[in-house]
Design an enzyme around this catalytic site. Structure first.
Site, PDB file in Angstrom:
ATOM      1  N   GLY A   4       0.803  -1.263   0.000  1.00  8.89           N
ATOM      2  CA  GLY A   4      -0.202  -0.037  -0.031  1.00  8.89           C
ATOM      3  C   GLY A   4       0.746   1.253  -0.111  1.00  8.89           C
ATOM      4  N   PHE A  10       5.078  -6.579   9.035  1.00 10.25           N
ATOM      5  CA  PHE A  10       4.849  -7.780   9.597  1.00 10.25           C
ATOM      6  C   PHE A  10       4.240  -8.629   8.666  1.00 10.25           C
ATOM      7  CE2 PHE A  10       2.152  -9.091  13.551  1.00 10.25           C
ATOM      8  CZ  PHE A  10       3.143  -9.616  14.048  1.00 10.25           C
ATOM      9  N   GLU A  11       5.063  -9.314   8.161  1.00  9.12           N
ATOM     10  CA  GLU A  11       4.770 -10.310   6.756  1.00  9.12           C
ATOM     11  C   GLU A  11       5.152 -11.651   7.252  1.00  9.12           C
ATOM     12  OE1 GLU A  11       2.801  -9.084   4.655  1.00  9.12           O
ATOM     13  OE2 GLU A  11       3.036  -6.838   4.702  1.00  9.12           O
ATOM     14  N   ALA A  55       5.779  -3.872  14.831  1.00  8.76           N
ATOM     15  CA  ALA A  55       5.965  -2.646  15.054  1.00  8.76           C
ATOM     16  C   ALA A  55       5.598  -1.884  16.505  1.00  8.76           C
ATOM     17  CB  ALA A  55       5.672  -1.726  13.842  1.00  8.76           C
ATOM     18  N   TYR A 112     -16.690   6.258   8.159  1.00  4.64           N
ATOM     19  CA  TYR A 112     -15.188   6.450   8.230  1.00  4.64           C
ATOM     20  C   TYR A 112     -14.891   7.617   9.217  1.00  4.64           C
ATOM     21  CZ  TYR A 112     -10.382   6.181   7.155  1.00  4.64           C
ATOM     22  OH  TYR A 112      -9.086   6.004   7.415  1.00  4.64           O
ATOM     23  N   VAL A 167      -7.742   4.319  -2.054  1.00  3.87           N
ATOM     24  CA  VAL A 167      -7.075   3.386  -3.199  1.00  3.87           C
ATOM     25  C   VAL A 167      -7.134   1.959  -2.453  1.00  3.87           C
ATOM     26  CG1 VAL A 167      -5.268   4.770  -3.876  1.00  3.87           C
ATOM     27  CG2 VAL A 167      -4.659   3.445  -1.988  1.00  3.87           C
TER      28      VAL A 167
END
Ligand code: NAD
Length: 388
Positions: free
Chosen positions: A52, A74-75, A112, A234, A272
């Site tokens: 992103g 964080f993958e 994180a 939102y 997006v």
């Protein structure tokens, strides 16, 4: 393994390494076509660097401005039976492309929010870069465990009263009316804990105390406002409360570090399709209509176009373009009157039968599949890919 997309709800549980590489390559190509970026920071820390807006920021600054980048993500890596997450493949590709160009590019894969990750990062900056000039905070996380061991989970709900509106059903490409019940106080507070600015402030405090921020360091985090149509879910919803807190934290940092060179900003970016935004109810239908309108007006931007424009035009060295509220507005084209009038007109007449005519359903899916490395016309999807 021959890797095909396996879509479950608003997520794809497989990712293609070659396609993710292509996704990164195309973003690099876009930035390089725009030429050298002036006033780029030299050493940049990107928290949330693998997909992103964070990934696009990293690409824009590295390949436009020649910046050294340290990323936090964080993958998950691949196992014998599962592909890695797209962010993992994106990062492998990014690092390889950057190193080919002689750019420093390292990544820490960890939580994180943890103290350990912050300490590791400080150590790495000390060893490899000395100091960083820019810190980009681009986390989008479903939960956060604070140093006292408590875990908070964010929710995407309205505040105060229920919200009923049209929503797109990805399963059968139909429209339904959904009612979202309001969050309770605990859920609101938890969402602020996860997506607000507290952890961002902790990062800056830790980096400042460790003396790894250069003089005149800049930090920026990303926010979203959107049109009135989506305010209940939102801007005025739980996530909006968190974003309000993000800006308050930014203002607090500006006060706290005044005279010490650190400047903090919040950039309001446009809507997006990303893994984070696909999960928000009602919003994907708005995105699809917005995409259609903005493409027709030749105003459409994805993450890379937004971040390239941000660092070339709106946050470039000491030149910073802010609105009256102190925000950087990358949603300027999204919120243009003519754009929003066209979106509202479409929203008011859209039905399931006319969905694909009035909304950019194909464009939405294209962005969705691209995020996971699928549907690129120049990638061989029949290739047998070794997973580990
Ligand atoms: P994304 O899901 O594509 O990226 C999230 C990033 O955060 C990934 O790199 C992921 O690895 C990282 N991450 C998540 N949890 C982590 C953890 N615990 N530790 C380390 N890394 C972690 O999301 P995105 O849409 O690019 O969102 C980034 C920011 O931009 C968010 O603040 C979001 O609100 C904001 N934003 C998004 C949009 C949009 O339409 N997508 C619009 C405006 C602003």
């Amino acid at each position: 393994m021959v890797i095909s997309p396996r879509v479950k709800g608003f997520i794809c549980i497989t990712a293609h390494p070659d396609g993710c590489r292509e996704n990164v390559r195309r973003q690099i190509e876009y930035v390089e076509k725009n030429g050298k970026m002036e006033n780029s920071p030299k050493n940049v820390l990107i928290i949330g660097a693998s997909t992103g807006y964070g990934l696009a920021s990293r690409i824009a600054l590295a390949f436009g401005g020649g910046a050294n980048t340290l990323g936090i993500m964080f993958e998950k890596s691949a196992t014998a039976t599962r592909t890695a997450t797209p962010g993992y493949y994106n990062t492998e590709a990014f690092e390889a492309f950057a190193k080919e160009k002689g750019l420093y590019a390292e990544t820490i894969n960890g939580d994180a929010f943890s103290v350990e990750c912050k300490e590791k990062t400080i150590q790495k900056i000390r060893e490899d870069l000395g100091k960083v000039d820019m810190v980009i905070y681009s986390l989008a996380a479903p939960r956060r465990t604070t140093p006292d061991g408590q875990t908070y989970t964010s929710v995407l709900k309205p505040v105060g009263e229920a919200f009923t509106n049209l929503s797109w059903n990805a399963k059968d490409n139909s429209l339904t009316t959904v009612t979202l019940e309001p969050a309770n106080e605990e859920e609101i507070a938890a969402t602020v804990k996860v997506m607000g600015g507290e952890d961002w402030m902790d990062w800056i405090e830790a980096l400042h105390t460790a003396d790894v921020l250069s003089e005149d360091a800049v930090t920026v985090a990303y926010s979203y406002i959107g049109p009135e149509l989506t305010y209940p879910i939102y801007k005025d919803g739980t996530i909006g409360r968190a974003k309000k807190n993000l800006k308050e934290c930014s203002d607090r940092m500006n006060e706290k570090y005044q005279g010490q060179g650190i400047r903090s900003y919040v950039s309001v970016n446009k809507a997006v399709v990303t893994q984070a935004s696909a999960a928000i109810p009602v919003v994907p239908l708005y995105f699809m209509i917005l995409y259609k309108v903005m493409k027709e007006k030749h105003l459409h931007e994805g993450c890379i176009e937004q971040m390239d424009r941000l660092f070339r035009r709106k946050l470039s060295g000491s030149q910073v373009e802010q609105d009256n509220g102190g925000f950087i507005r990358m949603d300027d084209w999204e919120l243009r009157e003519d754009v929003q009038a066209a979106v509202m007109d479409a929203w008011n007449r859209i039905t399931t039968t006319e969905l694909s005519e009035i909304a950019d359903v194909d464009g939405y899916w294209e962005d969705f599949y691209h995020m996971f490395g699928f549907h690129f016309d120049n990638v061989d999807y029949d290739r047998d890919v070794p997973l580990v």
